[in-house]
Every structure is written in structure tokens, then in C-alpha cells.
Design a protein around this motif. Structure first.
Motif, PDB file in Angstrom:
ATOM      1  N   UNK A 130      26.758  13.306  -8.307  1.00 36.93           N
ATOM      2  CA  UNK A 130      25.948  12.851  -7.198  1.00 36.93           C
ATOM      3  C   UNK A 130      24.537  12.397  -7.634  1.00 36.93           C
ATOM      4  N   UNK A 131      24.161  11.306  -6.650  1.00 36.47           N
ATOM      5  CA  UNK A 131      22.902  10.568  -7.399  1.00 36.47           C
ATOM      6  C   UNK A 131      23.265   9.170  -8.100  1.00 36.47           C
ATOM      7  N   UNK A 164      35.618   8.102 -12.909  1.00 41.07           N
ATOM      8  CA  UNK A 164      35.696   9.007 -11.892  1.00 41.07           C
ATOM      9  C   UNK A 164      34.371  10.152 -11.613  1.00 41.07           C
ATOM     10  N   UNK A 165      33.884  10.116 -10.378  1.00 38.81           N
ATOM     11  CA  UNK A 165      32.851  10.978 -10.299  1.00 38.81           C
ATOM     12  C   UNK A 165      33.143  11.751  -9.156  1.00 38.81           C
ATOM     13  N   UNK A 166      32.741  13.259  -9.172  1.00 41.04           N
ATOM     14  CA  UNK A 166      33.148  13.923  -8.184  1.00 41.04           C
ATOM     15  C   UNK A 166      31.832  14.897  -7.803  1.00 41.04           C
ATOM     16  N   UNK A 167      31.583  15.274  -6.555  1.00 42.76           N
ATOM     17  CA  UNK A 167      30.497  15.849  -6.309  1.00 42.76           C
ATOM     18  C   UNK A 167      30.852  16.465  -4.841  1.00 42.76           C
ATOM     19  N   UNK A 218      24.487   8.359  -2.196  1.00 47.70           N
ATOM     20  CA  UNK A 218      23.305   7.866  -2.983  1.00 47.70           C
ATOM     21  C   UNK A 218      24.013   7.438  -4.240  1.00 47.70           C
ATOM     22  N   UNK A 219      25.022   7.960  -4.818  1.00 49.61           N
ATOM     23  CA  UNK A 219      25.644   7.457  -6.184  1.00 49.61           C
ATOM     24  C   UNK A 219      26.230   6.212  -5.861  1.00 49.61           C
ATOM     25  N   UNK A 220      26.992   5.749  -4.738  1.00 48.60           N
ATOM     26  CA  UNK A 220      27.463   4.479  -4.531  1.00 48.60           C
ATOM     27  C   UNK A 220      26.395   3.367  -4.209  1.00 48.60           C
TER      28      UNK A 220
END
Length: 237
Positions: free
Chosen positions: A65-66, A83-86, A94-96
Motif C-alpha cells: 500500500x502506498x 504483484x503487490x498485495x495490501x 494510492x499505490x495505483x
């Protein structure tokens, strides 16, 4: 992902701010001011991953995240995909926004490690996240990360970790507050932050942290980062 005293005023419980849209909007202001060597920690992490990740490697980022570490990695390695997971939808959003220029090679997933793709991945990171996770859940989380990695792939973790005897804990939390104040955080906010961290985060000693990594079948566990109350390790699946 790291809670910081700049996200809301006064600081609430550390984990709750990640689900507050107004607080999340201010997230990127905080970590560089309360985490010693924040940008260099990202740069070191990218270098450690690059020792074993191929030019077209696939990297799993847990607690993404972020998007700050994802952005650092993407800029350092134009051939990698991520691949990011939160668990926070607000932080994923916000990360997007943070990763707009690298959206074509980044996939973001709302949820926990069980919601991450199966892989196999060439590397994984979990930065500024583990101190939010209960000890037993941390064990299962690391096991699930390990299961998604190719044999020999690196994992980099970094989070709060310092001696947990009463005197040591008090000393290191005071140092956290002093560093925050020296970075421009209001003294009262820093003291409130320390109170919340002391009562609500799941902080272990460095020895306990290393033992949990080994229990999850990671090998060659090595300390690469120490910044006051924070420690970082690289280990291998």
C-alpha cells in the motif's frame, strides 16, 4: 506500508489510519521523516534482489500500500514485473496513483497474502509491515510467501525490531520519538505515536525475528539494515 504520526492529528491506533481516506492521502509525507535512511533502504533492497532476480523477473511485494517501494524497484529495474498485495483498499488506490507510469507491469491486489497470486516469484519483499502482524500470523504469512517463491529466491523484510526487555524497549522507543522530532514531527505527536506503538504494535527482538524467518524455512538470514528502531534482513527460499 508504515503508519506515521503525520497522517492524522492526533495519532489514532496505528493500523486504523490505513483505512481512512484523508489520512492515506498524507501517507507519503511520513515515512521519509520517521524511518532513518528510508530511500537508501529501498535502494539497498533493490540491489539485494538484483543479485538473483533475472532481468525479466517477477517480484511479490507484501504490504504494498502506498506504492513507494514498488516505485523505487520499478525505476531501478525496467524489466521486472510486480504483484503487490495490501489489506487496505485505500492504500491500494494510492499505490495505483503512485505507480501510474509503471502500471503496465504492476498488478495490485486488495487483501492478504492468501489473496496474492501463487507465483512462482523470483523474489519477495515485506517492508514496514510485519510489526502490524501477530506472531503466529507472522509465521503463517512467511510460510505462504516462501511457498510462492522459486527455490533460492530472496526475501527482504524490514520493520521495527529492537530489544524487548523493559529497559531496552523504553530506550529504543524514546530514540524513535527523538528521531521523529529531529525530522520535524511535533513533540506531542511523537509522544502520542510512541504510546500507540508501545501498546499496539507486535514488535519482537532481532533474535526472535531471525528465528521466525528460519522457522518458515528461509536460509542464510542476514542483517543488511539497522536504523535505530528498525531492522532489515535478506533471506532465501
Amino acid at each position: 506500508m508504515w503508519w506515521n504520526p503525520l497522517m492524522t492529528h492526533p495519532p489514532p491506533s496505528p493500523g486504523s489510519v490505513f483505512f481512512n481516506a484523508a489520512a492515506v492521502a498524507r501517507y507519503t509525507e511520513g515515512p521519509p521523516r520517521v524511518v532513518p535512511g528510508f530511500a537508501d533502504m529501498h535502494r539497498m533492497t533493490a540491489l539485494l534482489l538484483a543479485e538473483r532476480v533475472p532481468e525479466n523477473g517477477r517480484v511479490l511485494v507484501v504490504g504494498a500500500g502506498g506504492g513507494l517501494e514498488l516505485l523505487a524497484f520499478a525505476r531501478a529495474q525496467p524489466g521486472w514485473s510486480f504483484d503487490g498485495v495490501d489489506p487496505s483498499a485505500e492504500m491500494i488506490q494510492l499505490a495505483g496513483k503512485t505507480l501510474k507510469e509503471h502500471a503496465s507491469r504492476t498488478r495490485l491486489h486488495h487483501g492478504f497474502i492468501d489473496d496474492a497470486p501463487e507465483g512462482p516469484f523470483d523474489a519477495a519483499t515485506c517492508l514496514l509491515t510485519m510489526h502490524f502482524v501477530e506472531v503466529e500470523e507472522r509465521r503463517s504469512m512467511l510460510a505462504e510467501i516462501h511457498r510462492r517463491l522459486r527455490p533460492g529466491s530472496p526475501l527482504v523484510v524490514m520493520h521495527m525490531s529492537f530489544p524487548q526487555d523493559e529497559a531496552g524497549r523504553s530506550t529504543w522507543l524514546a530514540r524513535y520519538a527523538a528521531y521523529a522530532v529531529s525530522s520535524g514531527v511535533d513533540g506531542q505527536d511523537a509522544r502520542r505515536a510512541v504510546s500507540a506503538i508501545d501498546s499496539q504494535l507486535n514488535i519482537l527482538s532481532p533474535e526472535q525475528d531471525e528465528a521466525i524467518l528460519r522457522d518458515a524455512e528461509f536460509s542464510n538470514v542476514s542483517l543488511f539494515y539497522a536504523g535505530l528502531t528498525f531492522r532489515g534482513w535478506v533471506a532465501y527460499a
